[in-house]
Design a protein around this motif. Structure first.
Motif, short mmCIF file in Angstrom:
data_model
loop_
_atom_site.label_atom_id
_atom_site.label_comp_id
_atom_site.label_asym_id
_atom_site.label_seq_id
_atom_site.Cartn_x
_atom_site.Cartn_y
_atom_site.Cartn_z
N PHE A 1 0.84 -1.20 0.00
CA PHE A 1 0.00 0.00 0.00
C PHE A 1 0.87 1.25 0.00
N TYR B 1 -3.02 7.70 2.50
CA TYR B 1 -4.26 7.95 3.25
C TYR B 1 -4.98 9.18 2.70
N PHE C 1 -9.66 4.07 9.36
CA PHE C 1 -8.74 3.68 8.30
C PHE C 1 -7.59 2.91 8.94
N VAL D 1 -4.19 0.26 8.13
CA VAL D 1 -3.25 -0.48 7.27
C VAL D 1 -2.46 -1.44 8.15
N VAL E 1 -5.63 -3.30 3.76
CA VAL E 1 -6.25 -2.08 4.29
C VAL E 1 -7.70 -2.38 4.65
#
Length: 279
Positions: free
Chosen positions: A25, A31, A38, A40, A47
């Motif tokens: 990612f 972001y 959110f 990760v 995610v």
């Protein structure tokens, strides 16, 4: 100095390329919004985006803008029964800084709730309204599936697990608009009124994403011309990708007949001039 300049020019036209070492990612995305909604994982391989009644959802975007490419991601939609929650993966020329959006280019995958439906849509520097909707032949909340958009100067292909479900041809010579501005990749979960009322008692709703690497032509900073991204140094611009193969066309026709339940081209009120050109 001359060598440095030449090397910089060469690197600027090379595609952003996925490989086993940097498929994370953090290499491709950043972001966008969502704060504690959110998440990760430490390796950057997965995610989670969460939606509940007190949040506006969450999202992320690619670090760069692109002028063509083969974009994909694996995702799993929320498994709670409700309408109104949309999980998305799309390309857009819209800015993310809150400035007025106006007309723009956009290529959408949008998953409505958990009723096995996906909507594709295309904006051609206008308000869109080119929806085609499909019943999926599996439950997208049970496992990760591959969603892909191939965009070159000849056509746009929407694919699900390697199966083409929609093609939009470049008919700009006939007066039909076609994406000619740089776009970035976005992914998000949000509450969409067009998808129905949400059963908030089922919250939280969690969408999961994996497999972040893709190959694309990076748009040059401050340049509005993306014609160099049509170069055949990129595999998706080679003649093989100008049109679906005979077997791909048969496959797409089969799946569209079996699973597509809405097509903007089927109604006089939503029909647009490109409709007979994309068969």
């Amino acid at each position: 100095m001359d060598f440095i300049i030449i090397l910089t020019i060469i690197l600027s036209v090379l595609p952003m390329k996925s490989n086993g070492a940097n498929n994370s990612f953090y290499h491709y995305y950043t972001y966008l919004w969502g704060t504690d909604h959110f998440l990760v994982d430490p390796q950057g391989t997965s995610v989670q985006l969460k939606m509940d009644k007190i949040s506006g959802g969450a999202g992320f975007r690619s670090k760069s803008d692109y002028g063509s490419g083969s974009f994909h991601i694996r995702l799993k939609t929320p498994n709670k029964r409700t309408k109104g929650i949309v999980t998305s993966f799309y390309l857009t020329s819209n800015p993310d800084d809150g400035t007025p959006q106006g007309n723009h280019f956009e290529l959408d995958f949008e998953f409505w709730g958990v009723d096995r439906r996906v909507q594709t849509n295309i904006f051609l520097n206008d308000g869109g309204q080119r929806e085609q909707r499909f019943h999926l032949w599996y439950d997208p909340s049970k496992d990760f599936h591959l969603y892909q958009i191939i965009w070159n100067s000849h056509q746009i292909i929407f694919m699900v697990d390697g199966i083409p479900i929609r093609v939009f041809k470049n008919n700009s010579a006939k007066g039909i608009a076609f994406p000619n501005k740089a776009m970035h990749v976005d992914a998000s979960i949000w509450n969409a009124p067009f998808a129905g009322p949400v059963k908030w008692s089922q919250a939280p709703f969690i969408a999961q994403y994996q497999d972040f690497g893709f190959t694309a032509c990076s748009a040059r900073a401050k340049s509005k011309n993306i014609s160099y991204c049509s170069s055949q140094i990129y595999f998706w611009n080679k003649p093989k990708y100008w049109e679906l193969s005979a077997s791909q066309k048969q496959q797409m026709d089969k799946y569209r007949k079996s699973y597509m339940f809405y097509d903007y081209c089927s109604s006089k009120t939503t029909w647009k001039p490109e409709c007979p050109l994309n068969a």
